[in-house]
Design a protein around this motif. Sequence first.
Motif, PDB file in Angstrom:
ATOM      1  N   LEU A  82       0.815  -1.209   0.000  1.00 20.42           N
ATOM      2  CA  LEU A  82       0.000   0.000   0.000  1.00 20.42           C
ATOM      3  C   LEU A  82       0.848   1.259   0.000  1.00 20.42           C
ATOM      4  N   ASN A 292       0.252  -0.960  -9.181  1.00 21.72           N
ATOM      5  CA  ASN A 292      -0.646  -0.145  -8.366  1.00 21.72           C
ATOM      6  C   ASN A 292      -1.626   0.646  -9.219  1.00 21.72           C
ATOM      7  N   LEU A 299      -7.283  -1.121  -4.539  1.00 22.62           N
ATOM      8  CA  LEU A 299      -6.405  -0.822  -3.408  1.00 22.62           C
ATOM      9  C   LEU A 299      -6.980   0.282  -2.535  1.00 22.62           C
TER      10      LEU A 299
END
Length: 767
Positions: A82, A292, A299
């Motif tokens: 993250l 990402n 996410l």
Amino acid sequence: MAGNNEQNSRVARRKSQPKPPKKHWFRRIILSLAALFVIGVLAGLALFFYYAQTAPTVKQSDLVNTGTAKIYDQNDKYLTSLGTNDHEYVKSSNIPSTLKNAVVSIEDRRFYKHKGVDYYRILGAAVGNLKGSSLGMQGGSTLTMQLVKLAVFSTSTSDRNLKVKAQEAWIALNLEKHYSKSQILEFYINKVYMGNGIYGMGTAAKYYYGKSLKDLSLSQLALLAGMPQSPTYYDPTTYPSYATSRRNLVLEAMYDNKVISKSQETAAEKVSVKTGLTSSGRSSLAKHEKTNKILDAYLNEVRQDLLKKGYNLTDGEKVYTNIDMDAQKRLYDIANTSQYVNYPNNGKQTFQLGVSVVDSYTGKVSAMIGGRKTGNVTYGTNRAVWTSRSNASTMKPILDYGPAIEYLNWPTYKSLSDTKYKYPGTNISVHDFDNNYLGNMTMREALVQSRNIPAIRALQAVGKSRAKIFANNLGMNLKTVNYANGIGAGVSTLQVAGAYAAFANGGVYHKPYYIRKVTTSDGVTTSYTSTGKRAMKKSTAYMITDMLKGVINSSTGTATTAKISGVYQAGKTGTDNYASQYKNKVPSDAVVDSWMAGYTKNYSVAVWTGYDKSTEAGGYLDTSNEKISQQIYRAMMNYLQQYSPNSDWTKPSSVGTTKKNGIEELYVVGHLFSSSEASSGTASSASSSSTTTGSSSTSTEASSRSSESSSSSSEAASSSSSAESSSSESSSESSSSSEASSSSEASSEATSSETPTADTNNTTEGQ
């Protein structure tokens, strides 16, 4: 003579008189200054302890930056973190003494002598402030105080004030009582920012040199030790000259601190700052950023979910999600390339979308995308969870026809009137996309062709209260329901996908969820799931599904573009028209939003398309692009079904079949409507028509069975005795609500004064 004696005596008396004391001004000044100093010190101490009382509490988890949360897919395969980069925590035993010496030499030479606060250094910083040098308050910070700043405060200007410095000092004094110098240095080395989204010198070693700290040279370690002061400008790949100057300053400090020799300093200074640099770290970062980007919407939801669950995302948690990475990549490509769908480019706004993919059996969110062509953003707008746009006619199975089957036991051949009609209690007319009226039609025909007036009539017959309960059992979270909501309300693609998954799953609803388990750094694992709850009877789910198949497969259906040859699926389209105040500003065929929601037994997919600023230039959809939502759905569902079993739904025993006008229609067993019952409430039927109950109802149903073409005699027999496998469902299935009572409820609701919400008053959605 006597006069002289008298004069002499006066002089003598004057001399003999005591002289007044001298005024010691200098001593008074000194005493005053001393008093002021004491008062100042006491005031300073009082202020210090006042600020200290409000200092935040620091836990070890605040100091130990073990790394950002790591994300795994549905198969426990590591995907990403993250943070902006993967973090590598290095224990003190694995940190080279050379690096420790370099950090101490350049940042806090008296580190091993003070107790968290270096009073000599503070005095030097104060003198620097008076002289106007660059030392300032930062110059008085020890390594321990810098660690506190990293853990609790920030490096921003707003946190460079007396209160924060006092609290830093107080916390630093306390930290030194609880942690060793070795631990504090370990915390610091792993927590400092090193540029390019990297935290910790161990991670920086991998990024810049592709090696562990223990494998780096003196020159390289000296550079890493000096970078935290200005990570951007001391980046050796971008600013090698600045990096060289900083490294040499660290080497000089190490020599002055007697931790390296002069020859070592000289030799290290001769090494090019670019020596040993590798592109592997940057390549890894680029790959990380690409991953990402593909996962951004998913996410973002995982991150928010973790925070709600109480995780801080910086303790190296291992987060096991439900994401199907292959499906996510395909969804990303569908949205961002022209390989599967050709997107329009009007030169004014970017055509946008939001898509949610949910496992029909479990509620697991398998994939999600929140937009297309979004640029290099992190945690950008997630249109898949927007609730600010109407879901249009995809609401009809949820708020209109589902409740009508569930509570009124309507068969698929229940007749509804598509004639002039106003929202109950108002003078606002309901329209369709074609502004036509088709007269009487069956519920199946009305849903397949997505007619608005029959849908609102169904909602009126059910009643808003029961419809709201039904919809909220499917995750709609509607606080209030007005009649206009029967053709759209502010819900997200995720909510619609979750609701349709319940239709696919025989009426059992699972709230969509992203995370299945989390393992913390101390090895504790917490599992998460979505417990299935029966939201409707099996008969309701099956009959809705059977009708929604026609939306895709029937020649009169509105979702024929979504058809996939040989795949058993059901679905519904939705388009939302402009409100009256904007109609004269857009073409006649313009719509605000276009939806496609559909499902197989395995997956439920909901798609929204449109423009972010629908009332500005280039913000409308038209007939040339309103079916793109169906194309997106078809491309995604086609991919999903390649790897899933393809099977049709099994008709539950609580559903019977009968032929009406050559079409196989469905009814709830025990509630086979006669022709008069089926047409009750239509324009051609008597207004007093009602359903009989008790023995007369049974007699009517028996006669209708003999005169109508049922699917088989055995099914006709089962219609009078079979029950759902679930006892609770069997009980609810057998309790019939008479049409008369529902009609009276509708009448009472019609008398209420209600105005539909502004954004749906002028909805003419019908597709």
